[in-house]
Design an enzyme around this catalytic site. Sequence first.
Site, PDB file in Angstrom:
ATOM      1  N   TYR A   1       5.186  65.711  62.110  1.00 47.48           N
ATOM      2  CA  TYR A   1       5.788  64.410  62.419  1.00 47.48           C
ATOM      3  C   TYR A   1       6.772  64.590  63.563  1.00 47.48           C
ATOM      4  CZ  TYR A   1       8.263  59.972  61.800  1.00 47.48           C
ATOM      5  OH  TYR A   1       8.819  58.732  61.992  1.00 47.48           O
TER       6      TYR A   1
ATOM      7  N   ASP B   1       9.663  71.169  68.658  1.00 52.97           N
ATOM      8  CA  ASP B   1      10.413  70.106  67.986  1.00 52.97           C
ATOM      9  C   ASP B   1      11.268  70.724  66.879  1.00 52.97           C
ATOM     10  OD1 ASP B   1      11.404  67.921  66.688  1.00 52.97           O
ATOM     11  OD2 ASP B   1       9.473  66.903  66.434  1.00 52.97           O
TER      12      ASP B   1
ATOM     13  N   LYS C   1      19.021  65.031  63.722  1.00 54.44           N
ATOM     14  CA  LYS C   1      19.567  65.317  62.387  1.00 54.44           C
ATOM     15  C   LYS C   1      20.903  66.064  62.429  1.00 54.44           C
ATOM     16  CE  LYS C   1      14.969  64.872  60.379  1.00 54.44           C
ATOM     17  NZ  LYS C   1      14.843  63.893  59.335  1.00 54.44           N
TER      18      LYS C   1
HETATM   19  N1  PMP Z   1      10.703  65.302  64.687  1.00 53.02           N
HETATM   20  C1  PMP Z   1      10.790  65.853  63.460  1.00 53.02           C
HETATM   21  C2  PMP Z   1      10.323  67.268  63.261  1.00 53.02           C
HETATM   22  C3  PMP Z   1      11.304  65.116  62.388  1.00 53.02           C
HETATM   23  O1  PMP Z   1      11.372  65.671  61.164  1.00 53.02           O
HETATM   24  C4  PMP Z   1      11.724  63.784  62.620  1.00 53.02           C
HETATM   25  C5  PMP Z   1      12.294  62.925  61.499  1.00 53.02           C
HETATM   26  N2  PMP Z   1      12.117  63.321  60.222  1.00 53.02           N
HETATM   27  C6  PMP Z   1      11.613  63.258  63.906  1.00 53.02           C
HETATM   28  C7  PMP Z   1      11.106  64.046  64.923  1.00 53.02           C
HETATM   29  C8  PMP Z   1      12.037  61.859  64.209  1.00 53.02           C
HETATM   30  O2  PMP Z   1      13.417  61.739  64.147  1.00 53.02           O
HETATM   31  P1  PMP Z   1      14.092  60.312  63.875  1.00 53.02           P
HETATM   32  O3  PMP Z   1      13.749  59.927  62.474  1.00 53.02           O
HETATM   33  O4  PMP Z   1      15.556  60.579  64.087  1.00 53.02           O
HETATM   34  O5  PMP Z   1      13.543  59.373  64.896  1.00 53.02           O
END
Ligand code: PMP
Length: 446
Positions: A153, A248, A281
Amino acid sequence: MNASTAATTNADAAARARAVIPGGVNSPVRAFGSVGGTPLSIVAARGARVTDVTGRDYVDLVASWGPALLGHAHPEVVAAVQEAASRGLSFGASTPGETELAELVIDRLTVGGTAGIEKLRLVSTGTEATMTAIRVARGATGRDVIVKFAGHYHGHSDGLLAESGSGIATLGLPGSAGVPADIAALTLVLPYNDRDAVRAAFEAHPGRIAAIITEAAGANAGVLAPEPGFNDFLLQTAHAHGALLILDEVLTGFRVGAAGWWGLERAAGATWVPDLVTFGKVIGGGMPLAGIGGRAELLDLLAPLGPVYQAGTLSGNPLAVAAGIATLRLADTEVYARVDAAASVVSKALDEALTDAGVAHVISRAGSLFSVAFRNGPVRDYTDARDQEAWRYPAFFHAMLDAGVSLPPSVFEAWFLTAAHDDDALGRVLAALPAAARAAASASPA
Ligand code: PMP
């Protein structure tokens, strides 16, 4: 009592929310869709605990889905935000704090003299960070196609929802309606940890792939750790074909260690350096903050220096930056050791409880992140993650909730420990596990 605190039960709060907010939630997994029952309406959180609208408290293993590394409402983080708020909420101009945070992040990502990133642009969400990283990669290479992995994700931007983890996995969706086919066609979705599939993709699309985007360690279809050397292989393969690697670390960054997952690999002897890294985060300590880091030559493609446009009214918001600086300053080796130890205690007890109850299961771990899958055998990719008795999770989840432990409301999410999970909090989790494991054992498919 004002209107927002007038509801007296979680059911009342949820019903009232559903009348004015789609599904009653501002992010789908919060709706308890895959576990059933009434979602919690939270009014406060402190340390390892959250308090619902009825005043009941729970030991929390969601940690705001990752940000609360230090525990909720750490007094020094709250004080930093209050101090910043007293000077103004948003200026729409540069601030010294943004520079301090960028310096801090670059410093933490410098491991053994090697800079993981040279520059950092701040945005407000992980979705924006990955979206921007992809635009930079496309701008840098002049190519359009992106490779992602099934079950990973990267936020909810158009091109990244195909076979995505998190809520898409929880809801069992292939992707999202509303994504134009022409945009989806620019994303190649490959099985994770599959080197042959990566090689084949580059051979099938010569000169067209701008970047591979990968979670540093998968944690959105349950935990899917990269096999040893897989991230390095991705970087080498991308480079051999003129493409970039976007790592990521929105979830893993500053959570699994001071320099994120990449730092753990470096500590274990890896020498590769990603082209672009995304953060979110923990970088904002619970406030909306995220970032894109990378080599200067790539980051300087962003406006105003370069032709790749990106902007944000609230980017680098001073309250969020204050929370981020305070959090990163407090997140020392002792914090990571505590979070690691707490994760070990809980994952071991979870393993034992499920074994004692005779439930087939496997616990996947990546640093301090772990998750359970109700199956025999390891989870290597999204196909494995889905091939499990996921129907056992609702009974397990609700037994834990009844005992005062709030787990992620989906089997496809990692469990998050914090430095505030002391013996008392861990004791409550451990005490709840055997009965929850027995509930999982006696569950039956719907
Ligand atoms: N990348 C990863 C690996 C994530 O876990 C998340 C959110 N769980 C995101 C991107 C997206 O971040 P946001 O919810 O702050 O848009």
